[in-house]
Motif scaffolding. Structure first.
Motif, PDB file in Angstrom:
ATOM      1  N   TYR A  73       0.507  -9.471  -5.083  1.00 54.10           N
ATOM      2  CA  TYR A  73      -0.531  -8.609  -5.627  1.00 54.10           C
ATOM      3  C   TYR A  73       0.024  -7.227  -5.967  1.00 54.10           C
ATOM      4  CZ  TYR A  73      -4.383 -11.826  -4.643  1.00 54.10           C
ATOM      5  OH  TYR A  73      -5.235 -12.896  -4.646  1.00 54.10           O
ATOM      6  N   ARG A  74       0.889  -6.741  -5.073  1.00 58.60           N
ATOM      7  CA  ARG A  74       1.485  -5.416  -5.318  1.00 58.60           C
ATOM      8  C   ARG A  74       2.349  -5.426  -6.571  1.00 58.60           C
ATOM      9  NH1 ARG A  74       0.559  -0.186  -5.061  1.00 58.60           N
ATOM     10  NH2 ARG A  74       2.378   1.058  -4.478  1.00 58.60           N
ATOM     11  N   VAL A  75       3.072  -6.515  -6.792  1.00 58.24           N
ATOM     12  CA  VAL A  75       3.893  -6.636  -7.995  1.00 58.24           C
ATOM     13  C   VAL A  75       3.004  -6.613  -9.235  1.00 58.24           C
ATOM     14  CG1 VAL A  75       5.355  -8.232  -9.296  1.00 58.24           C
ATOM     15  CG2 VAL A  75       5.822  -7.807  -6.880  1.00 58.24           C
ATOM     16  N   VAL A  76       1.897  -7.368  -9.188  1.00 58.99           N
ATOM     17  CA  VAL A  76       0.961  -7.379 -10.317  1.00 58.99           C
ATOM     18  C   VAL A  76       0.408  -5.983 -10.568  1.00 58.99           C
ATOM     19  CG1 VAL A  76      -1.259  -8.266 -11.134  1.00 58.99           C
ATOM     20  CG2 VAL A  76       0.358  -9.789  -9.991  1.00 58.99           C
ATOM     21  N   GLN A  77       0.036  -5.302  -9.509  1.00 54.02           N
ATOM     22  CA  GLN A  77      -0.522  -3.955  -9.661  1.00 54.02           C
ATOM     23  C   GLN A  77       0.480  -3.003 -10.293  1.00 54.02           C
ATOM     24  OE1 GLN A  77      -0.780  -1.394  -6.307  1.00 54.02           O
ATOM     25  NE2 GLN A  77      -2.765  -0.563  -6.902  1.00 54.02           N
ATOM     26  N   GLU A  78       1.706  -2.988  -9.779  1.00 51.97           N
ATOM     27  CA  GLU A  78       2.723  -2.084 -10.306  1.00 51.97           C
ATOM     28  C   GLU A  78       3.032  -2.413 -11.762  1.00 51.97           C
ATOM     29  OE1 GLU A  78       3.885   0.516  -9.056  1.00 51.97           O
ATOM     30  OE2 GLU A  78       3.486   0.409  -6.903  1.00 51.97           O
TER      31      GLU A  78
END
Length: 354
Positions: A256-261
């Motif tokens: 999820y963090r990768v998608v957000q960034e």
């Protein structure tokens, strides 16, 4: 810690005992050499074994002056008076000078004053018992002056030593206080950041997950989702979205963090359209984000296009998260326009255990 303190105390005590023993031998040696070499004056006695024994009795109490200062001085005075009664030739006051100095250096002020008075009294009695012509006015003045200087010197050195110890203790306390405050400040800052990250990331991840999932399932029936993303300046085109349910919690959060960034970088620097692809296989989770690039004459190019190694904080964070799972990150400009980010996160027992 406690055992080391006992060890240190024992080592200091052993050192003090050794130093005092050496001082006793030196004091006795000085009187003994004086007994053996000084010529007799009128009315003085020849040096005998008794003289050497009394010289030792005058010197030995110095060995216990730290623990029993008053008793040591009384015993030394008694031996000194006995020595003076026999009228031996050597001057026996060296041991008294050392005793008064040592007590002034190592013991409290009150007992140091008592020892000074007892020592001065013993020396005065010893001088009084000397044969006529041996104790001159110069002997009286020098003896009283020397014992007084010995007392004041010991007191001065003890006061200076205590002041240095207090200054050192205060400096150590302040250093420890600063260290504790620094650790406390770091801990509080970490806690604050953790709270902020928890709140921000949890909210952002939820929004991204809902937007991506809903866009995949209801993009045809719910065009107003598209309107919200366009209002933010970005359209997310979900090309492929596998079911990612059942992922380990740590990997799920990192994905999820990768998608957000990735989407944040596209919103800030990329084209108007972001393509999001998430594929799950038995051995790998793949996240791919790309954009169409800005039109000619737009704002500055995507920062990652200038440095494909990823000098920005966003790509750096993505690389660090991927590295935690043994994953890989590919980031770089596309041949025509835009930018592409591909993150592969392997699945395995080590990942599932996290």
């Amino acid at each position: 810690m406690l055992s080391s303190r006992f060890t240190d105390v024992g080592a200091h005590r052993a050192r003090d005992i050794a130093l005092d023993a050496v001082a006793v031998l030196l004091l006795w040696g000085i009187i003994a050499v004086d007994l053996a070499t000084r010529p007799l004056a009128a009315g003085q006695s020849v040096s005998t074994v008794t003289a050497y024994l009394l010289a030792g009795a005058i010197s030995v109490p110095f060995a216990v002056h730290r623990r029993f200062p008053v008793v040591a001085t009384v015993l030394s005075d008694l031996a000194l008076i006995a020595y003076a009664l026999d009228r031996f030739t050597a001057f026996p006051g060296y041991a008294t000078f050392a005793l008064v100095f040592g007590v002034g250096l190592h013991v409290g002020r009150v007992r140091a004053l008592i020892v000074y008075l007892l020592g001065a009294a013993g020396l005065i009695i010893a001088l009084t018992l000397q044969p006529s012509g041996v104790a001159t006015a110069s002997s009286w003045i020098s003896t009283v002056l020397t014992v007084t200087v010995a007392w004041l010197a010991g007191e001065n050195l003890r006061a200076r030593r205590l002041r240095r110890e207090l200054e050192l203790a205060e400096a150590q306390r302040l250093a420890q206080q600063r260290a504790d405050e620094g650790r406390r400040a770091v801990g509080e800052e970490r806690l604050r950041i953790a709270r902020d990250l928890h709140d921000v990331v949890a909210h952002s991840m939820s929004v991204i997950a809902v937007q991506a999932g809903v866009a995949h399932h209801v993009i045809d029936e719910r065009p107003e989702l598209v309107q919200q993303l366009r209002a933010a300046g970005l359209r997310v085109d979900v090309q492929h979205l596998d079911d990612t349910g059942g992922l380990p919690a740590a990997l799920d959060i990192s994905a999820y963090r990768v998608v957000q960034e990735g989407l944040t970088n596209v919103l800030r620097h990329g084209g108007p359209v972001a393509r999001l692809t998430i594929r799950l296989s038995p051995v790998m989770l793949l996240v791919e984000i790309s954009d169409t690039g800005r039109a000619q004459g737009g704002s500055a190019p995507h920062p990652a296009e200038l440095n494909t190694a990823g000098s920005g904080h966003g790509l750096t964070g993505i690389r660090e998260r991927a590295a935690l799972f043994g994953g890989t990150v590919e980031a770089g400009p596309l041949p025509e326009a835009g930018f592409r980010l591909v993150v592969e996160l392997p699945l395995g027992p080590s990942v599932a255990a996290r």
